[in-house]
Design an enzyme around this catalytic site. Structure first.
Site, PDB file in Angstrom:
ATOM      1  N   GLY A 154      -0.999  -1.513   6.427  1.00 32.24           N
ATOM      2  CA  GLY A 154      -1.081  -2.590   7.404  1.00 32.24           C
ATOM      3  C   GLY A 154      -2.454  -3.230   7.340  1.00 32.24           C
ATOM      4  O   GLY A 154      -3.155  -3.130   6.341  1.00 32.24           O
ATOM      5  N   GLY A 175      -5.865  -3.401   7.337  1.00 23.63           N
ATOM      6  CA  GLY A 175      -6.883  -2.372   7.221  1.00 23.63           C
ATOM      7  C   GLY A 175      -8.068  -2.555   8.147  1.00 23.63           C
ATOM      8  O   GLY A 175      -8.655  -1.579   8.632  1.00 23.63           O
ATOM      9  N   THR A 182       0.849  -1.203   0.000  1.00 25.97           N
ATOM     10  CA  THR A 182       0.000   0.000   0.000  1.00 25.97           C
ATOM     11  C   THR A 182       0.882   1.250   0.000  1.00 25.97           C
ATOM     12  O   THR A 182       1.953   1.252   0.580  1.00 25.97           O
ATOM     13  CB  THR A 182      -0.951   0.021   1.207  1.00 25.97           C
ATOM     14  OG1 THR A 182      -1.758  -1.143   1.160  1.00 25.97           O
ATOM     15  CG2 THR A 182      -1.837   1.242   1.244  1.00 25.97           C
ATOM     16  N   ASP A 200      -8.919  -0.326   4.679  1.00 27.65           N
ATOM     17  CA  ASP A 200      -8.977   1.007   5.287  1.00 27.65           C
ATOM     18  C   ASP A 200      -8.617   2.127   4.316  1.00 27.65           C
ATOM     19  O   ASP A 200      -8.970   3.287   4.539  1.00 27.65           O
ATOM     20  CB  ASP A 200      -8.015   1.071   6.481  1.00 27.65           C
ATOM     21  CG  ASP A 200      -6.568   0.769   6.074  1.00 27.65           C
ATOM     22  OD1 ASP A 200      -6.353  -0.085   5.185  1.00 27.65           O
ATOM     23  OD2 ASP A 200      -5.647   1.383   6.637  1.00 27.65           O
TER      24      ASP A 200
HETATM   25  N1  ASP Z   1      -4.045  -1.422   4.467  1.00 29.91           N
HETATM   26  C1  ASP Z   1      -4.207  -2.207   3.284  1.00 29.91           C
HETATM   27  C2  ASP Z   1      -5.543  -2.895   3.349  1.00 29.91           C
HETATM   28  O1  ASP Z   1      -5.907  -3.378   4.405  1.00 29.91           O
HETATM   29  C3  ASP Z   1      -3.177  -3.247   3.053  1.00 29.91           C
HETATM   30  C4  ASP Z   1      -1.753  -2.912   3.337  1.00 29.91           C
HETATM   31  O2  ASP Z   1      -1.441  -1.829   3.790  1.00 29.91           O
HETATM   32  O3  ASP Z   1      -0.898  -3.785   3.098  1.00 29.91           O
HETATM   33  O4  ASP Z   1      -6.177  -3.023   2.326  1.00 29.91           O
END
Ligand code: ASP
Length: 318
Positions: free
Chosen positions: A220, A222, A168, A199
């Protein structure tokens, strides 16, 4: 003028800073910086050639927020259009009475405004990673036939994201006028259940900007940031008078109190209206990048670690 971004923003931060120096707005810089990652085939967590959902389909989420007006635009579950951040910005710019468009509606909107559409959003290499991951999950090495009636519940619990919580993109910028903007774009969790929204397109969860106080963006797991309103929490802690780093620690440590079995990693970057910036992470190896107008190139900064004990066995890396 200042830009901070997650580590994978290195590909776009110089262009984004150039845009700011040439009089572009914070919103312009955020969009430009993120677009560079969205078209980068090597980044498997953002835009084109990201890891697909459990069915092998790439569904993109993105949002952008203007700290001056608190206007926001977001798309979720969008297929076929690589520049999710630009479509998200158009949701805001076209003055729709909406903030977030998802799925076929987001795609219809993207077509209607003439957004760039790419025929194939995945390379054969990534399709093969997906196919092998599925085959490994069966135990027999066979690739399962995932038809419309195949139960997927167990598959998504088994499948592990190959880059775990490592993806992300986040960009936050302050422009010459002191306006702040924040943007987030993602292909979401690899092998997610179709229709799962993280998120990144949820204002307040993965993204929040308010000129009066500052801005925050997350990567992270979400689901955790959604449940704790992490980006908004940090900005609210600033509003309550906490210094930036302390506001970040509070927003991160709130995540420790979440119940349930699915607790993984979280990372955030944030700045305040004075241009102080911070990065926090549950992963000791995580960095972020920063470039101010007087810097020839960006600098890599180590994030402060806030421990969040993982409770999802297949995700618990650190
Ligand atoms: N935050 C992102 C999600 O949950 C994924 C990531 O940051 O790796 O879609």
């Amino acid at each position: 003028m200042l830009i901070i971004a997650s580590h994978n923003g290195a590909i776009g931060i110089a262009d984004a800073m150039r845009a700011l120096k040439q009089g572009g707005s914070a919103m312009d810089a955020v969009e430009l910086g993120i677009r560079a990652a969205e078209s980068n085939p090597e980044d498997h967590t953002v835009g084109y050639n990201g890891y697909p959902n459990i069915l092998g389909e790439l569904e993109l989420d993105a949002s952008i927020m203007d700290g001056k007006t608190l206007n926001s635009g977001a798309v979720a579950l969008m297929r076929g259009f690589p520049y999710a951040i630009s479509v998200a910005r158009q949701v805001l710019k076209r003055k729709l009475p909406h903030v977030l468009l998802a799925g076929p509606g987001a795609e219809r909107f993207a077509r209607e405004i003439g957004a760039e559409q790419w025929g194939d959003m995945l390379t054969d290499e990534i399709r093969e990673v997906w196919r092998r991951r599925l085959a490994a999950s069966t135990g027999s090495g066979e690739t399962p036939d995932l038809t419309a009636d195949t139960p997927l519940l167990d598959w998504v619990k088994l499948a592990t994201d190959p880059e775990r919580v490592a993806g992300t993109i986040n960009f936050i910028a302050i422009d010459r006028a002191g306006d702040i903007a924040a943007g987030v774009s993602t292909s979401g969790w690899a092998w997610k259940y179709p229709g799962r929204i993280g998120d990144s397109p949820i204002i307040g969860a993965g993204n929040y900007a308010d000129n009066r106080y500052g801005a925050c963006a997350c990567t992270g797991m979400g689901e955790m940031a959604i449940r704790a309103s992490t980006a908004r929490s940090l900005v609210l802690y600033l509003q309550m008078g906490l210094p930036l780093r302390e506001a970040g620690r509070r927003a991160m440590s709130d995540l420790r109190d979440l119940g349930g079995d699915y607790i993984g990693g979280m990372n955030l970057i944030a700045l305040d209206r004075n241009g102080e910036h911070v990065g926090l992470s549950s992963d000791p190896e995580r960095t972020y990048i920063v470039q101010s107008a007087d810097m020839a190139e960006h600098e890599v900064v180590q994030r402060e670690v806030v421990e969040i004990p993982a409770r999802w066995a297949s995700v618990a890396r650190k």
